[in-house]
Design an enzyme around this catalytic site. Structure first.
Site, mmCIF file in Angstrom:
data_model
loop_
_atom_site.group_PDB
_atom_site.id
_atom_site.type_symbol
_atom_site.label_atom_id
_atom_site.label_comp_id
_atom_site.label_asym_id
_atom_site.label_seq_id
_atom_site.Cartn_x
_atom_site.Cartn_y
_atom_site.Cartn_z
ATOM 1 N N GLU A 1 -4.408 7.370 -4.871
ATOM 2 C CA GLU A 1 -4.801 6.665 -6.195
ATOM 3 C C GLU A 1 -5.937 6.861 -6.515
ATOM 4 O O GLU A 1 -6.991 6.829 -5.566
ATOM 5 C CB GLU A 1 -4.481 5.150 -5.647
ATOM 6 N N HIS B 1 -0.986 0.253 -9.974
ATOM 7 C CA HIS B 1 -1.639 -0.841 -8.987
ATOM 8 C C HIS B 1 -2.347 -1.860 -9.817
ATOM 9 O O HIS B 1 -3.410 -2.111 -9.683
ATOM 10 C CB HIS B 1 -2.738 -0.090 -8.367
ATOM 11 N N ARG C 1 1.122 -1.265 0.046
ATOM 12 C CA ARG C 1 -0.056 -0.004 0.062
ATOM 13 C C ARG C 1 0.879 1.286 0.031
ATOM 14 O O ARG C 1 1.909 1.273 0.586
ATOM 15 C CB ARG C 1 -0.975 -0.170 1.250
#
Length: 326
Positions: free
Chosen positions: A266, A286, A237
Site C-alpha cells: 500500500e 484502505h 492488514r
C-alpha cells in the site's frame, strides 16, 4: 535568540484538526511541507533534533532510525495500528510510543459490513455492468448473489472492531462465531477453533493485528477449508492474507467472493494487480477509518498524547513499556 522549547516534528502536511495549533504553545513545530509523504531519508531529516514525532502507521521507526535520532523521546501515532514501529527497539532506546486506539472501531465496523454486503450481493460488479451499458433486459438469473441476512458470520480476531461487527450482525439475524487465542463465549457470538470457523462460516471477516504470528494467517490451506459460496473480508492488514492464494481461490472457485480494504503493498497504483481484474473481489484503498469524525478523533488522540508528554503528565494511550520523560 534561540527558542529553548522542545521540537515536535509532524510527518504529514494535511491532518484534520490542525495539530500544530494545539502543540505550538508548548513546543516548536516542524511540519512536513509536501503533499507527497516523506520517504525514509526525508522522515529522518524531518525528525533530526526533535523530541517528539507525530506520525502515522506506515512511517517506519526502526533501530536504525532510533539510533539516528538520539534526542527522540516520543512517537505519537495518529493511527491505531503500529506494525511499522519496532516497539522493542523503542523500549531499548527509552522512546515512548502511543497510538490512537479506541477512536475508529465503530467506523471500521461500518465499512466491514459494507464490504460484506457489496461482495455477497455483487454490488461493484453490478455497478460496472450498468455503467458499461450491458443492462438491456431483466433476467431472473442476472447477477445472482448470496444473502447476508441469516448467514453465519465468522470473525477472526475479537477486539473492539470484531465485537462492533458482531453487534451489527445481530440486526441481520446472523449466527456469529469467532476465533481468538483465548476461548470464551459472550452474548453476541460463540468461540470456535479457526478451522471449524472457516468450515462453518458463510462469511469470514478478519480483524487481527499484523504481527509475525498473524502473517499469512489465511493462506491456501485455510481458503480450501471454506465453503465454495463463502465470502472473505479483510479490513485488518494486507499481510494477514496470502494474496496470491486468494487470487487462485477466487479464480478457481474455492470461495465465492472477497471484500478487501487492505492489501499487502500500500498504496497500490498498479492497474495490472490481479486482484483488480477479479469480478468477484471488491477492493478499496484502505478507507476503513475514512470518515471526518474518525480521522479527527485519531489525530486528536495523538495530539492529546503529545501535549500530555510536553506537560509532564502520563501518556493517554501508551504502547510498549516506556512511558517517556515529561
Amino acid at each position: 535568540m534561540t527558542d529553548a522549547r522542545p521540537l515536535v516534528a509532524i510527518s504529514r502536511l494535511s491532518m484534520p484538526g490542525d495539530p500544530a495549533t494545539r502543540i505550538s504553545p508548548l513546543a516548536v513545530v516542524r511540519e512536513w511541507p509536501d503533499v507527497s509523504h516523506p520517504d525514509a531519508a526525508q522522515l529522518l531529516d524531518l525528525t533530526a533534533g526533535a523530541t517528539v514525532l507525530l506520525c502515522v502507521n506506515g512511517d517506519r521507526i526502526d533501530e536504525a532510525f532510533l539510533d539516528a535520532c538520539p534526542g527522540l523521546r516520543l512517537v505519537a501515532l495518529a493511527s491505531t495500528g503500529y506494525d511499522s514501529i519496532d516497539v522493542p527497539a523503542a523500549d531499548r532506546h527509552g522512546v515512548a510510543i502511543t497510538n490512537s486506539r479506541g477512536t475508529l472501531f465503530e467506523t471500521t465496523a461500518d465499512l466491514t459490513f459494507g464490504l460484506i454486503i457489496a461482495a455477497r450481493r455483487r454490488m461493484s460488479e453490478a455497478e460496472r455492468y450498468l455503467r458499461e451499458g450491458s443492462w438491456i433486459q431483466d433476467d431472473l438469473d442476472l447477477l445472482l448473489g448470496h444473502d447476508v441476512y441469516g448467514a453465519t458470520l465468522g470473525i477472526v480476531g475479537y477486539g473492539e472492531i470484531g465485537r462492533a461487527v458482531a453487534r451489527r450482525a445481530t440486526g441481520f439475524g446472523m449466527t456469529v462465531v469467532y476465533h481468538r487465542r483465548t476461548p470464551g463465549d459472550d452474548g453476541l457470538s460463540r468461540w470456535l477453533p479457526l478451522d471449524d470457523l472457516l468450515r462453518e462460516s458463510d462469511i469470514v471477516s478478519l480483524h487481527v493485528p499484523m504481527s509475525d504470528a498473524t502473517r499469512h494467517l489465511i493462506g491456501e490451506r485455510e481458503l480450501r477449508l471454506m465453503k465454495p459460496t463463502a465470502t472473505l473480508v479483510n479490513a485488518a492488514r494486507g499481510g494477514v492474507l496470502d494474496e496470491a492464494a486468494l487470487v487462485r481461490a477466487l479464480r478457481e472457485g474455492w470461495i465465492g467472493s472477497a471484500g478487501l480494504d487492505v492489501q499487502q503493498v500500500e498504496p497500490n497504483a498498479d492497474p495490472a494487480n490481479p486482484l483488480l481484474a477479479l469480478p468477484n473481489c471488491v477492493v478499496l484503498p484502505h478507507i476503513g477509518s475514512a470518515t471526518l469524525a474518525a480521522r479527527v478523533a485519531m489525530i486528536a488522540m495523538a495530539i492529546d498524547n503529545v501535549v500530555a508528554f510536553l506537560e509532564g503528565r502520563p501518556l493517554v494511550t501508551p504502547v510498549g513499556t516506556t512511558g517517556g520523560r515529561g
